[in-house]
Structures are given as structure tokens and as C-alpha cells.
Design an enzyme around this catalytic site. Sequence first.
Site, PDB file in Angstrom:
ATOM      1  N   LYS A  25       0.835  -1.216   0.000  1.00 13.32           N
ATOM      2  CA  LYS A  25       0.000   0.000   0.000  1.00 13.32           C
ATOM      3  C   LYS A  25       0.869   1.266   0.000  1.00 13.32           C
ATOM      4  O   LYS A  25       0.661   2.171  -0.786  1.00 13.32           O
ATOM      5  CB  LYS A  25      -0.917   0.050   1.241  1.00 13.32           C
ATOM      6  CG  LYS A  25      -1.766  -1.176   1.450  1.00 13.32           C
ATOM      7  CD  LYS A  25      -2.687  -1.013   2.645  1.00 13.32           C
ATOM      8  CE  LYS A  25      -2.002  -0.855   3.990  1.00 13.32           C
ATOM      9  NZ  LYS A  25      -1.281  -2.041   4.459  1.00 13.32           N
ATOM     10  N   ARG A 100      -8.427   1.776   9.970  1.00 17.42           N
ATOM     11  CA  ARG A 100      -8.092   0.376  10.275  1.00 17.42           C
ATOM     12  C   ARG A 100      -9.326  -0.319  10.856  1.00 17.42           C
ATOM     13  O   ARG A 100      -9.330  -1.525  10.988  1.00 17.42           O
ATOM     14  CB  ARG A 100      -7.019   0.280  11.349  1.00 17.42           C
ATOM     15  CG  ARG A 100      -5.613   0.633  10.948  1.00 17.42           C
ATOM     16  CD  ARG A 100      -4.912  -0.526  10.265  1.00 17.42           C
ATOM     17  NE  ARG A 100      -3.571  -0.798  10.701  1.00 17.42           N
ATOM     18  CZ  ARG A 100      -2.475  -0.158  10.318  1.00 17.42           C
ATOM     19  NH1 ARG A 100      -2.555   0.863   9.510  1.00 17.42           N
ATOM     20  NH2 ARG A 100      -1.296  -0.536  10.750  1.00 17.42           N
ATOM     21  N   ARG A 140      11.854  -5.830   4.713  1.00 15.39           N
ATOM     22  CA  ARG A 140      11.611  -4.401   4.445  1.00 15.39           C
ATOM     23  C   ARG A 140      12.666  -3.530   5.121  1.00 15.39           C
ATOM     24  O   ARG A 140      13.067  -3.776   6.249  1.00 15.39           O
ATOM     25  CB  ARG A 140      10.225  -4.020   4.970  1.00 15.39           C
ATOM     26  CG  ARG A 140       9.933  -2.544   4.823  1.00 15.39           C
ATOM     27  CD  ARG A 140       8.467  -2.268   4.791  1.00 15.39           C
ATOM     28  NE  ARG A 140       7.820  -2.410   6.087  1.00 15.39           N
ATOM     29  CZ  ARG A 140       6.523  -2.162   6.277  1.00 15.39           C
ATOM     30  NH1 ARG A 140       5.753  -1.804   5.263  1.00 15.39           N
ATOM     31  NH2 ARG A 140       5.985  -2.307   7.470  1.00 15.39           N
ATOM     32  N   ARG A 173      12.267  -1.326  10.593  1.00 14.06           N
ATOM     33  CA  ARG A 173      11.301  -0.813  11.573  1.00 14.06           C
ATOM     34  C   ARG A 173      11.225  -1.756  12.763  1.00 14.06           C
ATOM     35  O   ARG A 173      11.192  -2.974  12.587  1.00 14.06           O
ATOM     36  CB  ARG A 173       9.912  -0.712  10.925  1.00 14.06           C
ATOM     37  CG  ARG A 173       9.683   0.590  10.201  1.00 14.06           C
ATOM     38  CD  ARG A 173       8.395   0.615   9.435  1.00 14.06           C
ATOM     39  NE  ARG A 173       7.222   0.113  10.145  1.00 14.06           N
ATOM     40  CZ  ARG A 173       5.997   0.155   9.649  1.00 14.06           C
ATOM     41  NH1 ARG A 173       5.774   0.675   8.451  1.00 14.06           N
ATOM     42  NH2 ARG A 173       4.986  -0.322  10.333  1.00 14.06           N
ATOM     43  N   ARG A 184       0.731  -8.248  14.492  1.00 11.69           N
ATOM     44  CA  ARG A 184       0.079  -7.269  13.597  1.00 11.69           C
ATOM     45  C   ARG A 184      -0.870  -7.977  12.625  1.00 11.69           C
ATOM     46  O   ARG A 184      -1.933  -7.464  12.302  1.00 11.69           O
ATOM     47  CB  ARG A 184       1.146  -6.475  12.827  1.00 11.69           C
ATOM     48  CG  ARG A 184       1.885  -5.496  13.728  1.00 11.69           C
ATOM     49  CD  ARG A 184       3.157  -5.013  13.105  1.00 11.69           C
ATOM     50  NE  ARG A 184       2.945  -4.143  11.957  1.00 11.69           N
ATOM     51  CZ  ARG A 184       3.851  -3.953  11.003  1.00 11.69           C
ATOM     52  NH1 ARG A 184       5.017  -4.574  11.034  1.00 11.69           N
ATOM     53  NH2 ARG A 184       3.600  -3.146  10.013  1.00 11.69           N
TER      54      ARG A 184
HETATM   55  P1  AMP Z   1       1.724   0.928   9.642  1.00 13.46           P
HETATM   56  O1  AMP Z   1       2.897   1.807   9.351  1.00 13.46           O
HETATM   57  O2  AMP Z   1       0.489   1.352   8.883  1.00 13.46           O
HETATM   58  O3  AMP Z   1       2.030  -0.543   9.491  1.00 13.46           O
HETATM   59  O4  AMP Z   1       1.354   1.168  11.177  1.00 13.46           O
HETATM   60  C1  AMP Z   1       2.288   0.874  12.217  1.00 13.46           C
HETATM   61  C2  AMP Z   1       1.562   0.846  13.553  1.00 13.46           C
HETATM   62  O5  AMP Z   1       0.992   2.141  13.818  1.00 13.46           O
HETATM   63  C3  AMP Z   1       0.390  -0.114  13.634  1.00 13.46           C
HETATM   64  O6  AMP Z   1       0.791  -1.436  13.947  1.00 13.46           O
HETATM   65  C4  AMP Z   1      -0.432   0.526  14.765  1.00 13.46           C
HETATM   66  O7  AMP Z   1       0.152   0.274  16.034  1.00 13.46           O
HETATM   67  C5  AMP Z   1      -0.258   2.015  14.480  1.00 13.46           C
HETATM   68  N1  AMP Z   1      -1.321   2.504  13.562  1.00 13.46           N
HETATM   69  C6  AMP Z   1      -1.158   2.972  12.294  1.00 13.46           C
HETATM   70  N2  AMP Z   1      -2.345   3.345  11.769  1.00 13.46           N
HETATM   71  C7  AMP Z   1      -3.280   3.109  12.727  1.00 13.46           C
HETATM   72  C8  AMP Z   1      -4.691   3.271  12.788  1.00 13.46           C
HETATM   73  N3  AMP Z   1      -5.390   3.737  11.738  1.00 13.46           N
HETATM   74  N4  AMP Z   1      -5.323   2.933  13.938  1.00 13.46           N
HETATM   75  C9  AMP Z   1      -4.638   2.481  15.014  1.00 13.46           C
HETATM   76  N5  AMP Z   1      -3.310   2.273  15.008  1.00 13.46           N
HETATM   77  C10 AMP Z   1      -2.611   2.593  13.887  1.00 13.46           C
END
Ligand code: AMP
Length: 235
Positions: A25, A100, A140, A173, A184
Site C-alpha cells: 500500500k 483500520r 523491508r 522498523r 500485527r
Molecule cells: P503501519 O505503518 O500502517 O504498518 O502502522 C504501524 C503501527 O501504527 C500499527 O501497527 C499501529 O500500532 C499504528 N497505527 C497505524 N495506523 C493506525 C490506525 N489507523 N489505527 C490504530 N493504530 C494505527
Amino acid sequence: MGSLGLDVKVGLMRLVFLGAPGAGKGTVASLLEERLGISHLSSGDLLREALRKGDSLGTEASRYMKAGVLVPDDLICGLILNRIERLGNNCSFVLDGFPRTKEQAEAIDSLFRQKGHKPVDLAVDFQIAPAVVVERLAGRRVCETCRINYHVTRIPPRRPGVCDRCGSSLITRPDDRPETIRKRLEVYEAETGPLLDFYRSQGKLRTIPGDQEVEEEYGALMGLLKEEGLADAVS
Ligand code: AMP
């Protein structure tokens, strides 16, 4: 339609990208921004930026991020909705990582209704098998400055460990470690059903394969946007 692209004209569009972590994405959204001028809003990047700046919100959110679980709505919704609102009504954007949950999707719709803004056009679900997710996230690497994603074999930088664009170091990360990846994925599986149903019931849900090469995923998305009348080929 504005003529912003290399070989396509795009209209004003609001897209939501759904799909498991690692489905591509963020990478496809970065390409849309670079090639077509469509703003890329990543909730994960905004949270990581808040943490880097030392904001209390970032520090609070990082506890959840490290554990691989969702940050509570009262922390995240204000941050993201504020950014969306600041983009205004004349800007095309892709939301990556937000919403989410069904509650977050409802919060976006209600903001747009209140402000009289154009609603979300499409929710695009990048479909990918869990085994592929694990391989993708484990490989990654992210630029610590410009936040571009790489992958050790799939999207390798020209010089190992160094960003092609800005020359900064590439990092792994903390939440891309195997134990956190599993958590996750579990969280994603639990939240995704109601979210997909939400957009399906609005007739806005579309799918593309999330297990292909980057340019193939980008091509599949462009095909979809053309079918939906959101983009036109330029002759
Ligand atoms: P991502 O970079 O999108 O994989 O997000 C990394 C982490 O940020 C996730 O595992 C959540 O802990 C937090 N996070 C990101 N977006 C959201 C969201 N829309 N709602 C809640 N937590 C989020």
C-alpha cells in the site's frame, strides 16, 4: 480532470488503501504521489513522525506500535482527521493505514459530511497471503529521512543500506521483527472483516492482488482507476 501524470489524466479522487501490512500500500501510494501528484497520507508515518519530534502523542502511541496492536482511536483519530481536513476539498489523496476499523471509517465519513467535502471514492483492498506478508516485512528497509520503503531483494537500493533518493541510512522498523509481525497480522485479521463490509455496503470496495511486483500492483491500480472513470489515458 487535471493533467498531472506521465501518460494519464486524473480527476479529483479520495482513495482508501486497505490490506495487510506489507501488501504494498505504502509503496504504491508513494508512486501515485510522485507520478500523479496525489497526496499520500500514511497514519503509521504520521505516528512515527510524532514520536521522532518527541510529541507526547507519539510517545504514548509508540507503546502500542511496539506491541503490534492498534493505537486507541482517541489518540489517532484527531491526528489523522486534522491532516485530512487541512488538505481541503480540492486535493486528491490516498489514505494508507487509516481507517483500520469500521469506527475510523465512520469518523472519516462524518468529517466529510460535516465539512461538505467530497466523500471517499473507492476503498482498494490489496490482497496478499499471510506467508508472503512475513517474508515481505522481514526484508523491508525504510529510509530514516524520507521514509521510502525498500526490500532487500524485491526493491533493493542501488547501494546496500543507503537510500537512492536522499543518501540516508536504511533501517529495519522495530515492528517488522517476526514476533511483532505475527501480532500485527492477528490484529489485521480481527479488524478487517467489519471494515471491508463497511465499504462493500457502500458499493466502494474493490480488490487488487497485493502479492505482485511493485509496477504490476501500480498497473493494476491504474487499470482500476480508469475503469472507475477516475483516470483517463492520454492519447
Ligand atoms: P503501519 O505503518 O500502517 O504498518 O502502522 C504501524 C503501527 O501504527 C500499527 O501497527 C499501529 O500500532 C499504528 N497505527 C497505524 N495506523 C493506525 C490506525 N489507523 N489505527 C490504530 N493504530 C494505527
